[in-house]
Design a protein around this motif. Structure first.
Motif, PDB file in Angstrom:
ATOM      1  N   GLY A  83      47.668  41.191  31.131  1.00  0.00           N
ATOM      2  CA  GLY A  83      46.331  40.831  31.604  1.00  0.00           C
ATOM      3  C   GLY A  83      46.270  40.789  33.124  1.00  0.00           C
ATOM      4  O   GLY A  83      45.296  41.228  33.737  1.00  0.00           O
ATOM      5  N   GLN A  84      47.355  40.268  33.743  1.00  0.00           N
ATOM      6  CA  GLN A  84      47.400  40.218  35.209  1.00  0.00           C
ATOM      7  C   GLN A  84      47.451  41.623  35.790  1.00  0.00           C
ATOM      8  O   GLN A  84      46.784  41.928  36.771  1.00  0.00           O
ATOM      9  CB  GLN A  84      48.624  39.410  35.664  1.00  0.00           C
ATOM     10  CG  GLN A  84      48.474  37.925  35.390  1.00  0.00           C
ATOM     11  CD  GLN A  84      49.753  37.165  35.690  1.00  0.00           C
ATOM     12  OE1 GLN A  84      50.854  37.685  35.518  1.00  0.00           O
ATOM     13  NE2 GLN A  84      49.604  35.933  36.132  1.00  0.00           N
ATOM     14  N   ARG A  85      48.233  42.507  35.145  1.00  0.00           N
ATOM     15  CA  ARG A  85      48.321  43.886  35.628  1.00  0.00           C
ATOM     16  C   ARG A  85      46.957  44.560  35.573  1.00  0.00           C
ATOM     17  O   ARG A  85      46.590  45.296  36.478  1.00  0.00           O
ATOM     18  CB  ARG A  85      49.280  44.691  34.757  1.00  0.00           C
ATOM     19  CG  ARG A  85      50.721  44.450  35.118  1.00  0.00           C
ATOM     20  CD  ARG A  85      51.601  45.344  34.292  1.00  0.00           C
ATOM     21  NE  ARG A  85      52.728  44.558  33.835  1.00  0.00           N
ATOM     22  CZ  ARG A  85      53.709  45.038  33.095  1.00  0.00           C
ATOM     23  NH1 ARG A  85      53.678  46.285  32.681  1.00  0.00           N
ATOM     24  NH2 ARG A  85      54.707  44.262  32.745  1.00  0.00           N
ATOM     25  N   GLN A  86      46.232  44.286  34.494  1.00  0.00           N
ATOM     26  CA  GLN A  86      44.935  44.941  34.389  1.00  0.00           C
ATOM     27  C   GLN A  86      43.978  44.391  35.445  1.00  0.00           C
ATOM     28  O   GLN A  86      43.130  45.118  35.951  1.00  0.00           O
ATOM     29  CB  GLN A  86      44.373  44.794  32.970  1.00  0.00           C
ATOM     30  CG  GLN A  86      43.232  45.748  32.646  1.00  0.00           C
ATOM     31  CD  GLN A  86      43.596  47.219  32.832  1.00  0.00           C
ATOM     32  OE1 GLN A  86      43.989  47.650  33.905  1.00  0.00           O
ATOM     33  NE2 GLN A  86      43.457  47.993  31.768  1.00  0.00           N
ATOM     34  N   ARG A  87      44.132  43.119  35.777  1.00  0.00           N
ATOM     35  CA  ARG A  87      43.264  42.581  36.829  1.00  0.00           C
ATOM     36  C   ARG A  87      43.623  43.180  38.181  1.00  0.00           C
ATOM     37  O   ARG A  87      42.759  43.408  39.022  1.00  0.00           O
ATOM     38  CB  ARG A  87      43.318  41.054  36.850  1.00  0.00           C
ATOM     39  CG  ARG A  87      42.401  40.486  35.768  1.00  0.00           C
ATOM     40  CD  ARG A  87      42.178  39.025  35.929  1.00  0.00           C
ATOM     41  NE  ARG A  87      43.285  38.271  35.353  1.00  0.00           N
ATOM     42  CZ  ARG A  87      43.536  37.002  35.632  1.00  0.00           C
ATOM     43  NH1 ARG A  87      42.771  36.355  36.470  1.00  0.00           N
ATOM     44  NH2 ARG A  87      44.547  36.384  35.066  1.00  0.00           N
ATOM     45  N   VAL A  88      44.921  43.441  38.383  1.00  0.00           N
ATOM     46  CA  VAL A  88      45.333  44.139  39.614  1.00  0.00           C
ATOM     47  C   VAL A  88      44.702  45.532  39.635  1.00  0.00           C
ATOM     48  O   VAL A  88      44.195  45.990  40.662  1.00  0.00           O
ATOM     49  CB  VAL A  88      46.873  44.243  39.697  1.00  0.00           C
ATOM     50  CG1 VAL A  88      47.286  45.123  40.872  1.00  0.00           C
ATOM     51  CG2 VAL A  88      47.488  42.852  39.826  1.00  0.00           C
TER      52      VAL A  88
END
Lengths: 254, 195
Positions: free
Chosen positions: A163-168
């Motif tokens: 999820g964090q990667r997708q927000r990046v």
């Protein structure tokens, strides 16, 4: 309703072009017996501040539409404009610049570069565009802040959750002045709670004035959009416009 | 959903007055199911009659105080331990209508599916909006909204699946093929262009 054409505030009449405009766009693949129509006469406007979901079965033309909207693919016929700029007849170099400077892409598999930090990944489109490093970094920090992940800017992609990667990836898609976000199944690999957070981040970008196009096969995700467009055999089969406030008051909300 | 068991579950947490029970019930279920006070009292009367709760008249006011009996506690424990029975199969209006449409002469089943899907999608969009507009600290409402969202999603998936099955077996009902879809696409796009 999506008011797009003009706002006449006093003497400063500002004409706002749609962030994305497709007019009578058609595209086919193959020839002869193998010829398949991917898109047939599709017209679509997406305005700033608006989130539009494109739905349809596999082969309905969703991905082709997104590729054409993103200047990755040229249509056989029809017009594509990004922020009022017509792509037709544009040279490859100019087209690449439009892609880099005006359009942000978010894919299912994030496409982050593992050897770069989060901040460097997000700053990359600006670096490639020739921006000064300090400017690129501060813009990148701002983009990371808007998706609520600024504190991870020194980390590397493999240290982050999906999820964090997708927000990046979303931060990278919106860094700089880009106001058109094209997302292709951005929650594909994520669990439902994380997926909702990513959708919330995209929705937040639309609420902040970006134009967001979301390709998804998931009705739950499409429900975040103001408008939902069903493609079938390359055509717009159905459209569902924004729910008006009167419906909200009468129905769901509290 | 059982009003009876919900009220007993609340009483298991502590003795309460009737109006308190209603307020707690609504707060805990996100206000998605408004109970009228008459319904609360009639349910409480039946529970008292069956020996599941006791009612005590207040000293100085006329409020009646309710508490679970041992029998009532056992009933609540059994309720938590037992799954909610699923709705009786074959009572799903949407499935029935589509099933009928597939073999009805002169009916475009694909169109029936599309119209239904738009309706469910609109509903899904409304819940999503309401959820976004709501106070994010209201966990009870969000839970209930999620339940509605996932249910609507499942209905849409079933409609998608049925549409694809229908398209794959076009021989199933050749008579509908010639019928044009009633949606006027051209005018849709002109509207779109005028925006």
């Amino acid at each position: 309703m999506t008011a797009s054409s003009s706002s006449n505030v006093g003497a400063r009449a500002i004409v706002t072009e749609p962030a994305l405009s497709l007019r009578g766009v058609s595209k086919h693949y193959g020839a002869g017996a193998a010829r398949t129509v991917a898109l047939a006469d599709v017209s679509l406007d997406v305005n700033r501040g608006e989130m539009v979901a494109i739905m349809g079965t596999s082969g309905s033309g969703k991905s082709t539409l997104l590729a054409i909207a993103g200047a990755l693919l040229e249509p056989d016929s029809g017009e594509v404009s990004i922020n009022g700029t017509r792509l037709k007849g544009m040279r490859a170099r100019a087209r690449a610049r439009v892609r880099r400077e005006e359009i942000g892409f978010v894919f299912q598999d994030f496409n982050l570069i593992p050897s770069l930090t989060v901040l460097e990944n997000v700053a990359l489109p600006l670096d490639l565009g020739g921006a000064e490093q300090s400017t690129a970094r501060s813009e990148a920090r701002r983009a990371l802040a808007t998706v609520g992940i600024r504190e991870r800017s020194k980390g590397y992609p493999d240290e982050l959750s999906g999820g964090q990667r997708q927000r990046v990836a979303i931060a990278r898609a919106i860094v700089g002045k880009r106001q058109l976000l094209l997302a292709d199944e951005p929650t594909g690999a994520l669990d439902s709670v994380t997926g909702d957070a990513v959708l919330g981040a995209l929705r937040g970008r639309a609420d902040a004035g970006a134009a967001v196009v979301l390709v998804t096969h998931d009705a739950r995700h499409a429900a975040w959009a103001d408008r939902i467009i069903y493609l079938s055999d390359g055509r717009v089969a159905d459209q569902l416009a924004a729910v008006g406030p009167e419906v909200l008051l009468a129905g769901g909300g509290r | 959903m059982s009003v009876k068991h919900s009220l007993m579950a609340l009483l298991d947490e502590g003795d309460r007055y009737g109006y308190e029970l209603r307020a707690h019930f609504e707060a805990r279920t996100g206000g998605t199911w408004p109970l009228n006070i008459g319904q609360v009292y009639s349910t409480l009367e039946r529970l008292a009659r069956d020996g599941l709760i006791t009612r005590t008249e207040g000293d100085d006011d006329r409020q009646v105080h309710y508490a679970l009996t041992e029998l009532g506690r056992a009933e609540v424990a059994a309720w938590w331990a037992t799954p909610v029975p699923l709705a009786a199969p074959g009572r799903d209006d949407m499935a029935l209508k589509v099933a009928l449409a597939i073999n009805a002469p002169g009916v475009d089943a694909a169109q029936v599916i599309r119209v239904q899907r738009l309706e469910v999608m609109r509903h899904l969009q409304e819940i999503n909006r309401a959820k976004r507009a709501s106070d994010s600290t209201d966990a009870a409402w969000e839970l209930v909204a999620d339940a509605m969202i996932f249910r609507a999603e499942a209905e849409i998936r079933w409609l998608d699946h049925t549409e694809q099955r229908l398209a794959a077996s076009a021989t199933l009902k050749p008579s509908v093929k010639a019928k044009p879809a009633p949606v006027d696409r051209t005018s849709d796009e002109h509207t779109e262009a005028a925006r």
